[in-house]
Design a protein around this motif. Sequence first.
Motif: not given
Length: 266
Positions: A222, A150, A255-256, A195-196
């Motif tokens: 994302l 993240t 995950t978003a 990557t979030r």
Amino acid sequence: MLPWKTPPLFPLRLSTALIRATVLELAILAGHLVLYPTGIAPERRSPGAGGAAVGAHPPTVLLHGFVDNRSVFVLLRRSLTRQGGRHVESLNHSLLTCDIRAAAELLGRHVEEICDRTGHAEVDIVGHSLGGLIARYYVQRLGGDRRVRTLVTLGTPHSGTSVAPLADAHPLVRQMRPGSPVVRELSEPAPHCRTRFVGFWSDLDRWMVPVETARVDHPDLLAQNVRVTGIGHLALPVHPAVAAAVREVLESGGTATGRSDSASVA
């Protein structure tokens, strides 16, 4: 009733909010100038300090902004470590740094060292202002998405900022301008980035022009954007409500689900 008898309330409220935010920014600046010398030296790290944290949260790396140092994260770091089980490290990039790409490469080496030392395969990164742009370049352009779970950015000029045109003498400032080669690189396709991203942007951030430039807007990433109200640029890494929101983001993992905006600070 005549028009001049009914003054609009919105401009008055906006003006009051701006005054409060400006006063807070000045107070934070004064406090930060006192703390600044404490963050000049690199952070001391005990060998294998994070080894016991394997299986818990990934280590969190804090990366400061332009002409700043790790002392800006004193309060945020305290908030992130309060619950225990989280390994947090603050990195300094040199005041002599003149290229975002070079700083991103150095960040990558730091991340590899942290992963080796702690036994974790991934880290989370929180970047303030320029620090977020350096981290995004590492993630999106240098393969850092295999290491960064993240990336949280606080007041980062993702699309470039037009503030302080006279500061263009510094190469880093030129790289943070709209349409710069670095900004254009970050707008290129990134279809496999894992990557979030979570971008915190403030409606009273006077260093981000326009303020929406602190949003992460890219069709391949994302990303979730969090709108913060009532505070300015310097307050983002120190305000308790923002710190609580950042901690919640990092603890949620996963995950978003998509882009959204929500007010974090009244």
